[in-house]
Design a protein around this motif. Sequence first.
Motif, PDB file in Angstrom:
ATOM      1  N   UNK A 237      12.616  14.995  -5.441  1.00  0.00           N
ATOM      2  CA  UNK A 237      12.555  13.844  -6.338  1.00  0.00           C
ATOM      3  C   UNK A 237      11.168  13.705  -6.972  1.00  0.00           C
ATOM      4  N   UNK A 238      10.155  13.875  -6.132  1.00  0.00           N
ATOM      5  CA  UNK A 238       8.788  13.742  -6.634  1.00  0.00           C
ATOM      6  C   UNK A 238       8.439  14.872  -7.606  1.00  0.00           C
ATOM      7  N   UNK A 239       8.929  16.054  -7.297  1.00  0.00           N
ATOM      8  CA  UNK A 239       8.706  17.211  -8.163  1.00  0.00           C
ATOM      9  C   UNK A 239       9.308  16.931  -9.542  1.00  0.00           C
ATOM     10  N   UNK A 240      10.552  16.450  -9.559  1.00  0.00           N
ATOM     11  CA  UNK A 240      11.231  16.133 -10.827  1.00  0.00           C
ATOM     12  C   UNK A 240      10.427  15.082 -11.597  1.00  0.00           C
ATOM     13  N   UNK A 241      10.038  14.005 -10.902  1.00  0.00           N
ATOM     14  CA  UNK A 241       9.303  12.927 -11.564  1.00  0.00           C
ATOM     15  C   UNK A 241       7.958  13.426 -12.094  1.00  0.00           C
ATOM     16  N   UNK A 242       7.291  14.239 -11.295  1.00  0.00           N
ATOM     17  CA  UNK A 242       5.976  14.763 -11.676  1.00  0.00           C
ATOM     18  C   UNK A 242       6.085  15.640 -12.925  1.00  0.00           C
ATOM     19  N   UNK A 243       7.065  16.549 -12.919  1.00  0.00           N
ATOM     20  CA  UNK A 243       7.224  17.464 -14.048  1.00  0.00           C
ATOM     21  C   UNK A 243       7.622  16.707 -15.315  1.00  0.00           C
ATOM     22  N   UNK A 244       8.525  15.755 -15.179  1.00  0.00           N
ATOM     23  CA  UNK A 244       8.964  15.004 -16.348  1.00  0.00           C
ATOM     24  C   UNK A 244       7.820  14.209 -16.959  1.00  0.00           C
ATOM     25  N   UNK A 245       6.949  13.728 -16.096  1.00  0.00           N
ATOM     26  CA  UNK A 245       5.865  12.889 -16.575  1.00  0.00           C
ATOM     27  C   UNK A 245       4.717  13.713 -17.150  1.00  0.00           C
ATOM     28  N   UNK A 246       4.380  14.810 -16.480  1.00  0.00           N
ATOM     29  CA  UNK A 246       3.155  15.517 -16.843  1.00  0.00           C
ATOM     30  C   UNK A 246       3.330  16.759 -17.702  1.00  0.00           C
ATOM     31  N   UNK A 247       4.543  17.246 -17.827  1.00  0.00           N
ATOM     32  CA  UNK A 247       4.703  18.532 -18.504  1.00  0.00           C
ATOM     33  C   UNK A 247       5.566  18.387 -19.758  1.00  0.00           C
ATOM     34  N   UNK A 248       5.012  18.781 -20.897  1.00  0.00           N
ATOM     35  CA  UNK A 248       5.753  18.696 -22.163  1.00  0.00           C
ATOM     36  C   UNK A 248       5.591  19.994 -22.936  1.00  0.00           C
ATOM     37  N   UNK A 249       6.305  21.014 -22.522  1.00  0.00           N
ATOM     38  CA  UNK A 249       6.083  22.352 -23.080  1.00  0.00           C
ATOM     39  C   UNK A 249       6.534  22.491 -24.537  1.00  0.00           C
TER      40      UNK A 249
END
Length: 671
Positions: free
Chosen positions: A501-513
């Motif tokens: 869950x944290x991985x998903x939230x982290x990637x969605x928030x911080x990564x915009x390829x």
Amino acid sequence: MDNADLLDKFVDFLNEFYKDELVKTANEGRKSISINFSLLEKFDVNIADYLLENPVETIPTIQKAVKQIDVGHIDENFRVRFFNLPENRNIRIRNVRAEHIGKMIVVDGFVKRASEVRPEISEAVFQCLDCGSNITIVQTERIMHAPIECGNPACRNRKAFKLVDQKLYDARWVVVEEPFEITEGERPSDLRIYLKEDLTSPKMQNKTEPGNRIKTAGTLKELPRRVKGTPSRQMEIYLEANHVESVETEWEELDITHENEQKILDLAKDPEIYTKLMNSISPALYGLEDIKQAIVLQLFSGETHIQRDRSRVRGDIHVLLVGDPATSKSALMKVVSGLIPRGRYVSGKGVTGAGLTATVVKDEEFLGGWVLEAGALVMTNRSVCCIDEFEKIEKTDQVALHEMMEQQTISIAKANIVATLPAMTAILAGGNPKLGRFDPYLPIKEQIDIPETILTRFDLKFALRDIPNPETDTKIAEHILQARHFGVEQSKPIIDNDLFKKYVAYARKNCHPKLSREAADEIKSFYLSLRERSGEESPISITPRQYEAVTRMAEASAKIQLKDEVTKEDALRAINLMKASLRQFGFEPETGQIDIDRAEGARATSVQRSRIRILLDILDELEKTFGKDIPFDEVIRRARDQGVDAPDDILKKMQQEGMLYSSRVGVVSKV
Ligand SMILES: [Zn+2]
């Protein structure tokens, strides 16, 4: 604290910190000013604390102080609002208690219900029926307060008053619900919030519509409850808002520690990460690789793009699973709803109350007007909504899905309420085939009771079929045995749910390829080749939607590795998944034909499909005579009678596809 003293201090404070802004506010004719509470704390910690503990008496004092400052004309009902209250004033909705009554607190939540904005009485003028003098009573509560006694010293009447005049202000009730991520597995608590005056302006109204997340500072009050029209002794609590702000960030209170972050960064570098994530989704459900991969990409999501004409292209990936009844799709969907903050699992048949989208109902307990209530898709804004029995959803909700699945909003216009609610929600839908079992030779639109216009909005569609296959059957049986009887080790996910869950939230928030040239070219040429190969007879139509879908999936793939750029590798992963999805519904991406045509040479697919239908009809007919075991020769004879070419080939194919089986030589049975 002495009131006159307090007033003087507020005048000093305002002169020191807010003089310029007050002048500006007055010039613009605004009705309130927002004050940074930390400045008041810095100015005088005692009055700051006093305000938090006694807002009902103190806020009017600072409002009085404003009028003593030379700023030009200021609205008679000018309000002072406070933001940035101390951290210890943030109270979780479920922890709001009687001890907070009369004090200032801050709550954070998603608006679930909202009444229309209606005028309420703010000041009432009463006339004494004995002496005729007027008494003005400021109405701060919901229930009209009459004077206790006449203000005329010579009269002091305590009984007879008549309401002769009243002033109105606009008011609205909303109900906020605790953000889901902090109430794992529990029904979220909710709290009523009372908004009035400029907090109900059109701009504020938009911010406080259902589906939005707001942080509200206000005074907790008691509301006498009316039971069948008469006041009851039972009290309900509500927050009278002083300041409201939108909360835009996704899942900020998901507590990602430094240690978590390090683990996430390590996982993102792991070459096996895609497999690890897939295997962490419901490891007890064996197989389903393509589907699990699709779900992983859905959870990480593509990027929303705003085009030059300001139209939006969604980043959410919608996935449809059509499953034979005995397959594990419901179990899978329930698991997925728990792998993302605020994910939800609902059944298309059982969605009650506000339903999937939104509803407007006559309000009994609020102001007696209309109340707008958000459904599951609005409450899962920026998350994933798993909808089982998708074909059973109400027709009215189906209509709203058209808008929601592309524009990511839900519009409603009913009674006095006209609203557009946010629904940037990815849908994972599960559907049952109309004929009881999935038939790979029929176009999907004929097999599932969902309008084609909605079907085409799903980026990926998969069939979960229960096809007998000795090799995988053995593996599945072994897997279940291992999991259930020899310790739970096997079904323990590699990445536990919390970290997932944290991985998903982290990637969605911080990564915009961003899409690389190479990846873009790859996707473009794949799409062009699909277009070339699709024809009128294709079981699935190829449109720009598939192009957008592949792009979204490639973006999601890059996010898993927390990359700045979508690479060719990501594009290929997305393309392979799209191919797998197309194949499941009889479209062979390499040739553009459906599978059975390859086996028997090119023929019109519609003719082919009808031959399978004929055979199924024959089997149904013969089953009545012979029971489960139908003589093979008899089927062939009847099929030839009805002009079907090479019926044995088709029967063999049907057997391979799991539509038929043979318990002994010479007979066939329907599955
Ligand atoms: Zn009187």
